[in-house]
Design a protein around this motif. Sequence first.
Motif, short mmCIF file in Angstrom:
data_model
loop_
_atom_site.label_atom_id
_atom_site.label_comp_id
_atom_site.label_asym_id
_atom_site.label_seq_id
_atom_site.Cartn_x
_atom_site.Cartn_y
_atom_site.Cartn_z
N ARG A 138 3.64 -0.17 1.73
CA ARG A 138 2.77 -1.21 2.62
C ARG A 138 2.33 -0.26 3.66
O ARG A 138 2.94 0.72 3.87
CB ARG A 138 3.72 -2.25 2.86
CG ARG A 138 4.85 -1.98 3.85
CD ARG A 138 6.01 -3.08 4.02
NE ARG A 138 6.78 -2.88 5.15
CZ ARG A 138 7.89 -3.47 5.44
NH1 ARG A 138 8.32 -4.36 4.70
NH2 ARG A 138 8.34 -3.55 6.70
N THR A 193 3.74 -6.72 5.37
CA THR A 193 2.95 -6.93 3.93
C THR A 193 2.96 -5.91 2.84
O THR A 193 2.10 -4.97 2.99
CB THR A 193 1.58 -7.66 4.40
OG1 THR A 193 1.90 -8.74 5.31
CG2 THR A 193 1.37 -8.57 2.94
N PRO A 194 3.61 -6.25 1.84
CA PRO A 194 3.48 -5.08 0.74
C PRO A 194 2.21 -4.89 0.23
O PRO A 194 1.51 -6.12 -0.14
CB PRO A 194 4.34 -5.87 -0.39
CG PRO A 194 5.26 -6.72 0.29
CD PRO A 194 4.51 -7.52 1.37
N SER A 195 1.60 -3.85 -0.09
CA SER A 195 0.65 -3.60 -0.83
C SER A 195 0.75 -3.78 -2.46
O SER A 195 -0.05 -4.08 -3.24
CB SER A 195 -0.08 -2.23 -0.29
OG SER A 195 -0.50 -2.16 0.79
N GLU A 210 4.60 -3.79 -4.82
CA GLU A 210 5.99 -4.08 -4.89
C GLU A 210 6.44 -4.58 -6.33
O GLU A 210 5.82 -5.41 -6.82
CB GLU A 210 6.77 -5.14 -3.83
CG GLU A 210 8.13 -5.30 -3.87
CD GLU A 210 8.56 -6.05 -2.63
OE1 GLU A 210 8.93 -5.44 -1.48
OE2 GLU A 210 9.21 -7.15 -3.07
#
Length: 333
Positions: A183, A189-191, A193
């Motif tokens: 992220r 906020t994960p790009s 996962e």
Amino acid sequence: MKRLGFTHLVLGSLALLLGACTGSQEPPLPALVAMGGGGEVRFYRAKDLQGSTASPVTTWNTPGLQDLAYSNGFGRLYLLLGDRLEAYPTQGFGGDAAPQPSPTTANLPSGVDCTGGYLQLGQNRLLAHCPRASRAFLWNLDGSGNLKEADLTGLPPEVRLALFPQGGEELLAYITQQALGYRPWQTPTPSLEKPLDPQASQGPYDLQLDRSQGRLLGLAATALELRLYTLEGQTLSSRKVLGDFPQRSRLALDPVGGGVAYGLGFQVLFPKDSGPQQTFKTYAAGLVGPDGYLYLVQDQTLEVYDLTPSPPFFLRQLNLGFSPTSLAFIPVE
């Protein structure tokens, strides 16, 4: 030798220093191996370690040393101490000495204790993770600018971190017992996962960027076995490595030399899997050099292997007289 063409492509300026191919049958690269531990850094000629001696050419006194890393592209050796980062230019290093220049220093914020911390190299930035403080910081590899703090919101204290390049940016990669992903380092906020399968109950122990393939490699364990998790593109896969008794383990990777997992024994992962080796020994530090040699430390003993054959060929065992916990390969002229 097969590695030479790839060396020119991947390491750029390092290739200009080679002057010859590498491997046990050919002249060694002119290089120093830096070993850090016990409040000091000792520098050894790589050719001596591959030969039959283990006398340092230079020793630096570095109280509070936690980890070290070397960037060939920026020509700097980085030291992580309990309260600061130091960057040392290595242009003056040679085969006979590593004079200690004045470093560029970046102090950690007041109250942050980075004992037990570690370093990770990115393309243009250095990541320092301080697990006890649950904080991580980024610093430009050229030593300019101030430290930037990474946002670790939502990540557990035992997380392992690395830097992952994508689209000209460096993202914060992470592995927990539940997931592997990355992220922006500024936001939680994960790009991307992916859940670990099988889920880990021990660790995670390490996370490294495999620069040769643009993928992330992580180590964690179930109750019964150590697993290597590989995130490549959108796909996360895993497999068992290093035998039947999971213990704390680490990765040593080089885009030319290859990749190795080590802890209770060691296992070459690529270019060709060796299967578990020396599973009755426990290794605390390891390094794969672009010269194609593997350096492993057990207590005060260094073992050197040639990775050209498979399984790797044991060259020799040397007594160091101290117990290093981190190693770095530094090409010299």
